[in-house]
Design a protein around this motif. Sequence first.
Motif, short mmCIF file in Angstrom:
data_model
loop_
_atom_site.label_atom_id
_atom_site.label_comp_id
_atom_site.label_asym_id
_atom_site.label_seq_id
_atom_site.Cartn_x
_atom_site.Cartn_y
_atom_site.Cartn_z
N PRO A 45 44.69 8.60 27.17
CA PRO A 45 44.96 8.49 28.61
C PRO A 45 46.08 7.52 28.94
CG PRO A 45 42.86 7.43 28.02
CD PRO A 45 43.29 8.24 26.85
N ALA A 46 46.29 6.53 28.09
CA ALA A 46 47.40 5.59 28.34
C ALA A 46 48.74 6.30 28.19
CB ALA A 46 47.32 4.41 27.37
N MET A 49 49.69 8.08 31.30
CA MET A 49 50.36 7.17 32.22
C MET A 49 51.82 6.95 31.81
SD MET A 49 48.31 6.36 34.62
CE MET A 49 49.28 5.02 35.28
N ALA A 50 52.07 6.86 30.51
CA ALA A 50 53.43 6.64 30.03
C ALA A 50 54.33 7.82 30.35
CB ALA A 50 53.41 6.38 28.52
N VAL A 51 53.84 9.03 30.09
CA VAL A 51 54.63 10.23 30.36
C VAL A 51 54.84 10.40 31.86
CG1 VAL A 51 54.69 12.75 30.17
CG2 VAL A 51 53.88 11.37 28.24
N ASP A 133 44.50 6.44 20.72
CA ASP A 133 44.53 6.34 19.27
C ASP A 133 45.14 5.04 18.77
OD1 ASP A 133 43.40 8.85 19.03
OD2 ASP A 133 45.34 9.87 19.01
N SER A 134 45.98 4.41 19.57
CA SER A 134 46.67 3.20 19.12
C SER A 134 46.81 2.22 20.27
CB SER A 134 48.04 3.55 18.55
OG SER A 134 48.82 2.40 18.31
N ILE A 135 46.70 0.94 19.98
CA ILE A 135 46.93 -0.09 20.99
C ILE A 135 48.38 -0.05 21.46
CG2 ILE A 135 47.47 -1.83 19.26
CD1 ILE A 135 45.68 -2.39 22.64
N VAL A 136 49.28 0.45 20.61
CA VAL A 136 50.69 0.58 21.00
C VAL A 136 50.83 1.54 22.17
CG1 VAL A 136 52.99 1.30 20.24
CG2 VAL A 136 51.50 0.04 18.68
N PHE A 137 50.06 2.64 22.14
CA PHE A 137 50.08 3.60 23.25
C PHE A 137 49.61 2.93 24.54
CE2 PHE A 137 49.23 7.41 20.19
CZ PHE A 137 50.55 7.31 19.75
N PHE A 224 44.63 -5.89 27.89
CA PHE A 224 44.24 -4.90 26.88
C PHE A 224 44.30 -5.47 25.47
CE2 PHE A 224 45.33 -2.26 30.52
CZ PHE A 224 44.25 -1.39 30.53
N ILE A 225 45.27 -6.33 25.19
CA ILE A 225 45.33 -6.96 23.88
C ILE A 225 44.11 -7.84 23.66
CG2 ILE A 225 46.58 -8.66 22.48
CD1 ILE A 225 49.17 -7.61 23.71
#
Length: 284
Positions: A45-46, A49-51, A133-137, A224-225
Amino acid sequence: MKKILLMIGNIALYLGIFYAVLFLLRATYQWEATTGFARFLDYNPAMFMAVLSGSILLLYMLLFRLKKSIWPGQGQTLFQASRFKRISFKNTVFMFGMGLAGCLFSIGLMEIDLVARNFPSIPGLVNDMLRSDSIVFVILGVGLLGPIYEEILFRGLIYNHLRSVMPMIAAIIVQAAVYAYFQPSLSLSAIGLGSGIIYAILCIRLSSIWAPIILQTSAMSLIFIAKYVGFYETVDKLGEGMLYVITIVSLLSLLAGTVYVWRNGNGETRNPVQGKSIPTSGGL
């Protein structure tokens, strides 16, 4: 009347682009050719938001480039219209400190049992985004691109159009109300109303949209971190009493920082309806 109609038309155009891109993204869930892409967004879902944010920003840039080509000498780029001006290192650090206070305030709200039980949408949003899937996302979508888009739209474009037809205080409140309206729940709308006012004051008095961008991106990223690395559990072990102290102190720090900028910033101070505003380079 012409200024008012122009203001309404421009704001309607910006919001119309938002809804159009949102509709197209949701439509990918129905098209067979985009099934894989839609599944990726559903699991992350993050990244939705990015797209969404990135696509809208690109369209805004094209829109302003088109305006500039039609009205040469009068048109502005998106970044000029949004007040992207250099901010001093001192103010950058100050905004990051306010972002840290905003992060601790949010964590306190999510970890205090009474608040979490009655307003589950606050921790629910964080947990939902961390399904990615990733905290980077998560950082890319909700920590960076999402906040940057919000600041450009609300504190950059919408505020400036409102400011052209109403006093500064009224424009601050109206843009904050619009910002609150677009939050996903009533409790988040209440927080959004207050934060929208704070973000606008920082942008105006420091004469740069970088001020609220630094604050919001640092606060959201840290929220989030901190959840990802288990900091919430560490804070929760301090007990309810300490959670209340952290939350209240963080809120007071945010308010004190905003008041300090309001009093010491040297951004616009006059009403352009009565006379030209006085935008100057920000500095405390």
